[in-house]
Scaffold this active site. Structure first.
Site, PDB file in Angstrom:
ATOM      1  N   TYR A 141       4.805 -21.500  44.012  1.00 45.73           N
ATOM      2  CA  TYR A 141       6.145 -20.818  43.789  1.00 45.73           C
ATOM      3  C   TYR A 141       6.994 -21.653  42.975  1.00 45.73           C
ATOM      4  O   TYR A 141       6.987 -22.756  42.625  1.00 45.73           O
ATOM      5  CB  TYR A 141       6.879 -21.062  45.237  1.00 45.73           C
ATOM      6  N   GLU A 194      10.327 -20.452  41.617  1.00 47.65           N
ATOM      7  CA  GLU A 194      11.508 -19.818  41.277  1.00 47.65           C
ATOM      8  C   GLU A 194      12.619 -20.507  40.622  1.00 47.65           C
ATOM      9  O   GLU A 194      12.552 -21.657  40.633  1.00 47.65           O
ATOM     10  CB  GLU A 194      12.113 -19.405  42.676  1.00 47.65           C
ATOM     11  N   ASP A 218      11.350  -1.126  22.596  1.00 44.06           N
ATOM     12  CA  ASP A 218      10.202  -1.227  23.465  1.00 44.06           C
ATOM     13  C   ASP A 218       8.922  -1.149  22.979  1.00 44.06           C
ATOM     14  O   ASP A 218       8.755   0.216  22.488  1.00 44.06           O
ATOM     15  CB  ASP A 218      10.579  -0.303  24.535  1.00 44.06           C
ATOM     16  N   THR A 234       4.771  -4.886  27.327  1.00 43.98           N
ATOM     17  CA  THR A 234       3.662  -5.155  28.096  1.00 43.98           C
ATOM     18  C   THR A 234       2.743  -6.141  27.272  1.00 43.98           C
ATOM     19  O   THR A 234       2.352  -6.006  26.281  1.00 43.98           O
ATOM     20  CB  THR A 234       3.130  -3.914  28.775  1.00 43.98           C
ATOM     21  N   LYS A 268      -1.490  -3.979  26.623  1.00 47.27           N
ATOM     22  CA  LYS A 268      -2.095  -2.930  25.892  1.00 47.27           C
ATOM     23  C   LYS A 268      -2.672  -3.305  24.770  1.00 47.27           C
ATOM     24  O   LYS A 268      -3.786  -4.197  24.853  1.00 47.27           O
ATOM     25  CB  LYS A 268      -1.138  -2.012  25.892  1.00 47.27           C
ATOM     26  N   ARG A 317      -2.076  -7.932  32.744  1.00 41.22           N
ATOM     27  CA  ARG A 317      -0.916  -6.943  33.012  1.00 41.22           C
ATOM     28  C   ARG A 317       0.403  -7.563  33.344  1.00 41.22           C
ATOM     29  O   ARG A 317       0.487  -8.282  34.029  1.00 41.22           O
ATOM     30  CB  ARG A 317      -1.347  -6.207  34.347  1.00 41.22           C
TER      31      ARG A 317
END
Ligand code: DSN
Length: 397
Positions: A44, A46, A188, A214, A217, A223
């Site tokens: 974790y 954060e 984008d 992303t 691709k 991903r």
């Protein structure tokens, strides 16, 4: 019912033995996949480097800072947020950072190759904001038309970018329009990111206020999503919009895998890869044209090819199913002003990122396009073609 391990093995085998022509897919490297399955998945972290809400984060800090540094170098950005879990969440955070509820956003219509998160009515981007859209004119982005629409609807943010547009996007012209109407410009580049990184497609970084993409691709990574920019004031807003605005703990295993993908994309080999992706797409286009299958937007300048199947009397859905039976994986796609609904479509979208990763060149791209035509037209074809090709070009890395 198989157990999950068997299903994973079967998916491995499926990928080895089929050809992915899905324009948004690729085959990531072993190093990327090893990072994804590392113990970082348990951590974790954060917050942001040196500002975490948990102890034990010093290695996570180094990894995240390294990922930021690599991606900034790759795209000539000044800052990066590498935490978005996806491209959709990256866009959602941009909207949260720069807009108020009901502000107008202007993007390419989904039915003309845009994306759900560009203001589509059923997506949060179209529910929380007022989504306005421009369409393709003669199947191309028409900057005069887009300017007229922007002047009329006065957007607070203009989105340039697409999921199914195969030509060069004129980032500077979009920036001029955004400046003229006092809007932010979001580029984008989910589809084009790897080609931009490989210097084979124009980089919007100097024109857009924010760039999202992303990593899985054409960029061939894990991903996930990423946000870049050059203005420090915007950075602060974006960082808080990702955490705590839309996400909790970052996926540190994923961020490590992104860092590896950015490193890989900085190599000269990746530049060769990006250029070859486009050469392969152009080789396929030449075959389709020769066989009277219409190419949406007339040509391609990237990895993407959108076919209009009307001339051969088959819908996109039927073509997708027929090709899957012979081991070629594609997806149906609406064409501009399609007479068929989205679950049928007159079009088929292809992309060359994954076959190029397997080492295929123009020769194989031409063969695959010819094979697709034979299958779709019910001509004679070799049922073992895909299997042989996959064995000749195995997934090695
Ligand atoms: N679903 C992706 C694509 O296929 O283009 C976009 O998110």
């Amino acid at each position: 019912m198989s157990n999950i391990k068997q299903l994973l093995n079967l998916e491995n085998a499926r990928q080895f033995s089929t050809i992915s022509l899905i324009a948004s897919e690729n085959h990531s490297s072993n190093d990327v996949r090893q990072a994804l399955s590392s113990r970082l998945t348990d951590k974790y972290a954060e917050g942001y480097p040196n500002r975490r809400y948990y102890a034990g984060c010093s290695l996570s800090d180094q990894i995240e800072l390294y990922a930021q540094q690599q991606v900034c170098k790759l795209f000539q950005a000044k800052w990066a947020n590498v935490q978005p879990h996806s491209g959709s969440q990256a866009n959602q955070a941009v909207y949260l950072a720069l807009l108020n509820g009901n502000d107008t956003i202007l993007g390419l219509s989904l039915s003309h190759g845009g994306h759900l998160t560009h203001g589509f009515h059923a997506n949060s981007s179209g529910k929380l904001y007022n989504g306005e859209h421009y369409m393709l004119k003669n199947e191309l982005l028409d900057m005069n038309d887009i300017e007229k629409i922007a002047i009329k609807c006065k957007p607070k943010l203009i989105i340039a970018g697409a999921s199914a547009y195969s030509r060069i996007i004129d980032w500077q012209a979009f920036s001029n329009i955004a400046k003229k109407v006092g809007a932010y410009l979001l580029a984008d580049v989910a589809h084009y990111a790897g080609l931009i990184a490989g210097k084979a497609y124009p980089n919007p970084i100097q024109y857009a206020d924010v760039v999202t993409f992303t990593t899985h691709k054409t960029l061939r990574g894990p991903r996930g999503g990423c946000i870049l920019g050059t203005c420090d004031k915007i950075r602060k807003k974006i960082d808080s919009a990702i955490f705590p605005g839309t996400q909790g703990g970052p996926f540190m295993n994923n961020i490590a895998a992104k860092a590896i993908c950015f490193e890989e994309a900085l190599s000269l080999n990746f530049q060769k890869y990006a250029s070859q992706v486009i050469l392969n797409a152009k080789a396929m286009v030449s075959v389709f044209k020769k066989n009277n299958i219409r190419i949406i937007s007339r040509d391609t300048d990237c990895h993407l090819i959108n076919l209009d199947l009307t001339n051969i009397n088959i819908s996109g859905a039927e073509a997708e199913a027929k090709l899957e039976k012979v081991g070629i994986i594609t997806n149906k796609e609406l064409i501009p002003n399609d007479s068929l609904p989205a679950n049928q479509t007159s079009g088929l979208r292809l992309g060359t990122a994954a076959i190029t990763t397997r080492g295929m060149l123009e020769k194989q791209s031409i063969e695959i396009a010819e094979y697709i035509i034979s299958v779709l037209k019910n001509d004679k074809y070799d049922v073992n073609y895909v299997d042989k090709l996959c064995k000749q070009f195995p997934l090695v890395n």
